[in-house]
Design a protein around this motif. Structure first.
Motif, PDB file in Angstrom:
ATOM      1  N   CYS A  95      45.922   8.217  -2.210  1.00  0.00           N
ATOM      2  CA  CYS A  95      47.113   7.479  -1.828  1.00  0.00           C
ATOM      3  C   CYS A  95      48.260   7.945  -2.714  1.00  0.00           C
ATOM      4  CB  CYS A  95      46.912   5.965  -1.933  1.00  0.00           C
ATOM      5  SG  CYS A  95      46.734   5.321  -3.606  1.00  0.00           S
ATOM      6  N   GLY A  96      49.441   7.922  -2.143  1.00  0.00           N
ATOM      7  CA  GLY A  96      50.606   8.392  -2.867  1.00  0.00           C
ATOM      8  C   GLY A  96      51.852   7.610  -2.523  1.00  0.00           C
ATOM      9  N   VAL A  97      52.849   7.738  -3.392  1.00  0.00           N
ATOM     10  CA  VAL A  97      54.146   7.104  -3.166  1.00  0.00           C
ATOM     11  C   VAL A  97      55.244   8.124  -3.401  1.00  0.00           C
ATOM     12  CG1 VAL A  97      53.307   4.828  -3.838  1.00  0.00           C
ATOM     13  CG2 VAL A  97      54.350   6.304  -5.560  1.00  0.00           C
ATOM     14  N   ASP A  98      56.377   7.902  -2.755  1.00  0.00           N
ATOM     15  CA  ASP A  98      57.485   8.839  -2.940  1.00  0.00           C
ATOM     16  C   ASP A  98      58.460   8.318  -3.986  1.00  0.00           C
ATOM     17  OD1 ASP A  98      60.273   8.329  -0.684  1.00  0.00           O
ATOM     18  OD2 ASP A  98      58.964   6.832  -1.582  1.00  0.00           O
ATOM     19  N   HIS A  99      59.375   9.182  -4.362  1.00  0.00           N
ATOM     20  CA  HIS A  99      60.452   8.811  -5.271  1.00  0.00           C
ATOM     21  C   HIS A  99      61.794   9.238  -4.689  1.00  0.00           C
ATOM     22  CE1 HIS A  99      57.731   7.619  -8.528  1.00  0.00           C
ATOM     23  NE2 HIS A  99      56.955   8.597  -8.100  1.00  0.00           N
ATOM     24  N   GLY A 100      61.842   9.282  -3.352  1.00  0.00           N
ATOM     25  CA  GLY A 100      63.041   9.735  -2.662  1.00  0.00           C
ATOM     26  C   GLY A 100      63.666   8.701  -1.764  1.00  0.00           C
ATOM     27  N   GLY A 101      63.359   7.426  -2.050  1.00  0.00           N
ATOM     28  CA  GLY A 101      63.984   6.375  -1.256  1.00  0.00           C
ATOM     29  C   GLY A 101      63.401   6.190   0.126  1.00  0.00           C
ATOM     30  N   GLY A 102      62.227   6.774   0.366  1.00  0.00           N
ATOM     31  CA  GLY A 102      61.566   6.549   1.645  1.00  0.00           C
ATOM     32  C   GLY A 102      62.061   7.398   2.793  1.00  0.00           C
ATOM     33  N   ARG A 103      62.901   8.386   2.488  1.00  0.00           N
ATOM     34  CA  ARG A 103      63.398   9.237   3.559  1.00  0.00           C
ATOM     35  C   ARG A 103      62.305  10.173   4.070  1.00  0.00           C
ATOM     36  NH1 ARG A 103      68.482  11.418   0.312  1.00  0.00           N
ATOM     37  NH2 ARG A 103      66.926  11.170  -1.338  1.00  0.00           N
ATOM     38  N   TYR A 104      62.420  10.546   5.310  1.00  0.00           N
ATOM     39  CA  TYR A 104      61.512  11.515   5.946  1.00  0.00           C
ATOM     40  C   TYR A 104      60.052  11.064   5.839  1.00  0.00           C
ATOM     41  CZ  TYR A 104      65.801  14.014   4.835  1.00  0.00           C
ATOM     42  OH  TYR A 104      67.106  14.365   4.679  1.00  0.00           O
ATOM     43  N   CYS A 105      59.842   9.781   6.045  1.00  0.00           N
ATOM     44  CA  CYS A 105      58.513   9.206   5.878  1.00  0.00           C
ATOM     45  C   CYS A 105      57.670   9.473   7.124  1.00  0.00           C
ATOM     46  CB  CYS A 105      58.613   7.709   5.597  1.00  0.00           C
ATOM     47  SG  CYS A 105      57.073   6.942   5.065  1.00  0.00           S
ATOM     48  N   GLN A 106      56.976  10.588   7.106  1.00  0.00           N
ATOM     49  CA  GLN A 106      56.080  10.968   8.185  1.00  0.00           C
ATOM     50  C   GLN A 106      54.824  11.567   7.587  1.00  0.00           C
ATOM     51  OE1 GLN A 106      58.009  13.441  11.064  1.00  0.00           O
ATOM     52  NE2 GLN A 106      59.295  11.788  11.828  1.00  0.00           N
ATOM     53  N   ALA A 107      53.735  11.471   8.301  1.00  0.00           N
ATOM     54  CA  ALA A 107      52.455  11.923   7.762  1.00  0.00           C
ATOM     55  C   ALA A 107      52.488  13.398   7.369  1.00  0.00           C
ATOM     56  CB  ALA A 107      51.340  11.662   8.771  1.00  0.00           C
ATOM     57  N   ASN A 108      53.169  14.209   8.164  1.00  0.00           N
ATOM     58  CA  ASN A 108      53.180  15.640   7.832  1.00  0.00           C
ATOM     59  C   ASN A 108      54.114  15.962   6.679  1.00  0.00           C
ATOM     60  OD1 ASN A 108      55.581  15.328   9.132  1.00  0.00           O
ATOM     61  ND2 ASN A 108      55.183  16.766  10.769  1.00  0.00           N
ATOM     62  N   ASN A 109      54.822  14.972   6.162  1.00  0.00           N
ATOM     63  CA  ASN A 109      55.642  15.139   4.958  1.00  0.00           C
ATOM     64  C   ASN A 109      54.945  14.543   3.736  1.00  0.00           C
ATOM     65  OD1 ASN A 109      57.702  16.434   6.334  1.00  0.00           O
ATOM     66  ND2 ASN A 109      58.845  14.545   6.705  1.00  0.00           N
ATOM     67  N   TYR A 110      53.613  14.599   3.737  1.00  0.00           N
ATOM     68  CA  TYR A 110      52.847  13.999   2.650  1.00  0.00           C
ATOM     69  C   TYR A 110      53.231  14.585   1.284  1.00  0.00           C
ATOM     70  CZ  TYR A 110      50.278  18.345   2.615  1.00  0.00           C
ATOM     71  OH  TYR A 110      49.962  19.653   2.526  1.00  0.00           O
ATOM     72  N   PHE A 111      53.766  15.811   1.270  1.00  0.00           N
ATOM     73  CA  PHE A 111      54.122  16.465   0.011  1.00  0.00           C
ATOM     74  C   PHE A 111      55.256  15.724  -0.696  1.00  0.00           C
ATOM     75  CE2 PHE A 111      57.819  18.188   2.050  1.00  0.00           C
ATOM     76  CZ  PHE A 111      57.417  18.420   3.355  1.00  0.00           C
ATOM     77  N   LEU A 112      55.928  14.827   0.016  1.00  0.00           N
ATOM     78  CA  LEU A 112      56.971  14.017  -0.608  1.00  0.00           C
ATOM     79  C   LEU A 112      56.387  12.851  -1.409  1.00  0.00           C
ATOM     80  CD1 LEU A 112      59.594  13.890   2.294  1.00  0.00           C
ATOM     81  CD2 LEU A 112      59.602  15.350   0.260  1.00  0.00           C
ATOM     82  N   LEU A 113      55.095  12.628  -1.263  1.00  0.00           N
ATOM     83  CA  LEU A 113      54.406  11.591  -2.039  1.00  0.00           C
ATOM     84  C   LEU A 113      54.025  12.216  -3.382  1.00  0.00           C
ATOM     85  CD1 LEU A 113      52.106  10.144   0.767  1.00  0.00           C
ATOM     86  CD2 LEU A 113      54.443   9.490   0.173  1.00  0.00           C
ATOM     87  N   THR A 114      54.929  12.138  -4.325  1.00  0.00           N
ATOM     88  CA  THR A 114      54.790  12.927  -5.543  1.00  0.00           C
ATOM     89  C   THR A 114      54.058  12.209  -6.665  1.00  0.00           C
ATOM     90  OG1 THR A 114      57.034  12.251  -6.111  1.00  0.00           O
ATOM     91  CG2 THR A 114      56.764  14.396  -5.048  1.00  0.00           C
ATOM     92  N   SER A 115      53.672  10.973  -6.470  1.00  0.00           N
ATOM     93  CA  SER A 115      52.751  10.309  -7.403  1.00  0.00           C
ATOM     94  C   SER A 115      51.522   9.925  -6.603  1.00  0.00           C
ATOM     95  CB  SER A 115      53.386   9.052  -8.004  1.00  0.00           C
ATOM     96  OG  SER A 115      54.460   9.372  -8.858  1.00  0.00           O
ATOM     97  N   TRP A 116      50.370  10.223  -7.099  1.00  0.00           N
ATOM     98  CA  TRP A 116      49.139   9.887  -6.393  1.00  0.00           C
ATOM     99  C   TRP A 116      48.022   9.580  -7.370  1.00  0.00           C
ATOM    100  CZ3 TRP A 116      51.378  14.765  -6.051  1.00  0.00           C
ATOM    101  CH2 TRP A 116      50.714  15.805  -6.693  1.00  0.00           C
ATOM    102  N   GLY A 117      46.956   9.005  -6.840  1.00  0.00           N
ATOM    103  CA  GLY A 117      45.824   8.623  -7.667  1.00  0.00           C
ATOM    104  C   GLY A 117      44.789   9.734  -7.765  1.00  0.00           C
ATOM    105  N   LYS A 118      43.613   9.366  -8.262  1.00  0.00           N
ATOM    106  CA  LYS A 118      42.551  10.350  -8.459  1.00  0.00           C
ATOM    107  C   LYS A 118      41.714  10.558  -7.208  1.00  0.00           C
ATOM    108  CE  LYS A 118      42.203   9.665 -13.450  1.00  0.00           C
ATOM    109  NZ  LYS A 118      41.319   9.328 -14.592  1.00  0.00           N
TER     110      LYS A 118
END
Length: 126
Positions: A95-118
């Motif tokens: 699971c991950g979260v972004d730090h960009g204000g939630g823009r471009y929130c689509q599954a194929n933009n998962y790389f924008l989720l720049t904090s994630w767990g183990k």
């Protein structure tokens, strides 16, 4: 510091269900995108599902109609209900979260989720 801890993975037979959970701490963004991505051995990372602060969801075509992403803001938790599981769903799920204000929130933009767990391992047998 943002921390994410996934749980709920396991080994089930094809057709079974699993519910993944993600506990998020230290994340105070009002507008955000959260989601799940996965990676199988020898394969590229794949976005699975995302949800934004307004509750809008987006899914990868491979899981659409089978997986459901949800959130509990009061518990700072993210969930992924996985139904009708297939062997090709076998992967480590993050699971991950972004730090960009939630823009471009689509599954194929998962790389924008720049904090994630183990991650939590999901294994589906045929």
């Amino acid at each position: 510091e943002v921390q994410l801890v996934e749980s709920g993975g396991g080994s089930v037979q094809a057709g079974g269900t699993l519910r993944l959970s993600c506990k998020v701490s230290g994340y105070t963004n009002i507008n955000y995108c959260m989601g799940w991505f996965r990676q199988a051995p020898g394969k590229e990372r794949e976005g699975v599902a995302v949800i934004d602060s307004s509750g809008r969801t987006n899914y990868a075509d491979s899981v659409k109609g089978r997986f459901i992403i949800s959130q509990d803001k009061a518990k700072n938790a993210l969930y992924l209900q996985m139904n009708s599981l297939k062997p090709e769903d076998t992967a480590m799920y993050y699971c991950g979260v972004d730090h960009g204000g939630g823009r471009y929130c689509q599954a194929n933009n998962y790389f924008l989720l720049t904090s994630w767990g183990k991650g939590t391992q999901v294994s589906i047998s045929s």
